[in-house]
Motif scaffolding. Structure first.
Motif, short mmCIF file in Angstrom:
data_model
loop_
_atom_site.label_atom_id
_atom_site.label_comp_id
_atom_site.label_asym_id
_atom_site.label_seq_id
_atom_site.Cartn_x
_atom_site.Cartn_y
_atom_site.Cartn_z
N THR A 161 0.93 -0.97 -0.23
CA THR A 161 -0.07 0.15 -0.03
C THR A 161 1.20 1.38 -0.25
O THR A 161 1.48 1.41 0.74
N THR A 162 0.56 2.09 -0.98
CA THR A 162 0.90 3.70 -1.21
C THR A 162 0.76 4.16 -0.95
O THR A 162 -0.71 4.80 -1.77
N TYR A 163 0.33 5.40 0.28
CA TYR A 163 -0.57 6.75 0.41
C TYR A 163 -0.15 7.74 -0.40
O TYR A 163 0.94 7.89 -0.80
N LEU A 164 -1.17 8.19 -0.59
CA LEU A 164 -1.15 9.74 -1.73
C LEU A 164 -1.16 10.57 -1.01
O LEU A 164 -1.75 10.63 -0.62
N GLU A 165 -0.61 11.39 -2.27
CA GLU A 165 -0.21 12.57 -1.31
C GLU A 165 -1.28 13.70 -1.57
O GLU A 165 -1.80 13.86 -2.10
#
Length: 165
Positions: A161-165
């Motif tokens: 999982t990569t959170y978006l800015e």
């Protein structure tokens, strides 16, 4: 204000009171949970205010299992349980590989990329193709918990999982 001036104040409609309470809860959540930088506030403002409540401390992800796929070298299947407390949500994010989600409790609101916001109930599932942007992932209820099982198929060692800015 004194009790007399409160009694003399005009009554607000229930929807106005709800809007005020939601706005205050949103402002409190932002002030309580975010560093004071404009980029962070603007990126996180939408998901916080969309639920009109602070994300629940009950929100969590619990690993169930992770297994190498022997017939697909370099790939791994990982299974997690995602718990959302009442009004809980995840920030916009994307996942490595593909994800299939199966709702086991409550109802989940979901939106991928520019698609519609959809609500899924117990026994329903949805699929996220590799690289899809998951803009909305939230409990559809502000009073009851919700839960889903997510099955990832991704490269060995990938950040799931990569959170978006």
């Amino acid at each position: 204000m004194t009790a007399l001036s409160l009694a003399a104040a005009p009554r607000q409609s229930p929807s106005m009171v709800l809007a005020i309470v939601g706005g205050l809860a949103c402002a409190f959540a932002i002030g309580k949970t975010l560093p004071v930088t404009m980029d962070t506030v603007s990126g996180a403002l939408s998901p916080l205010c969309a639920t009109a409540a602070e994300s629940s401390p009950l929100d969590k992800v619990e690993p169930i299992g992770s297994y190498a796929l022997p017939n697909v070298p370099g790939k791994r299947v990982t299974i997690v349980r995602v718990f959302y407390g009442p009004g809980g949500f995840s920030r916009p994010h994307r996942h490595a590989g593909s994800v299939t989600a199966y709702i086991t409790k409550g109802a989940i609101r979901s939106q991928l990329g520019g698609g519609p916001v959809e609500t899924f109930g117990v026994g329903q599932s949805f699929f996220e193709p590799p690289g899809a942007t998951h803009l909305v992932s939230a409990n559809a209820s502000i009073t009851e918990p919700a839960e889903l099982i997510a099955v990832f198929v991704a490269d060995e060692g990938a950040e799931l999982t990569t959170y978006l800015e």
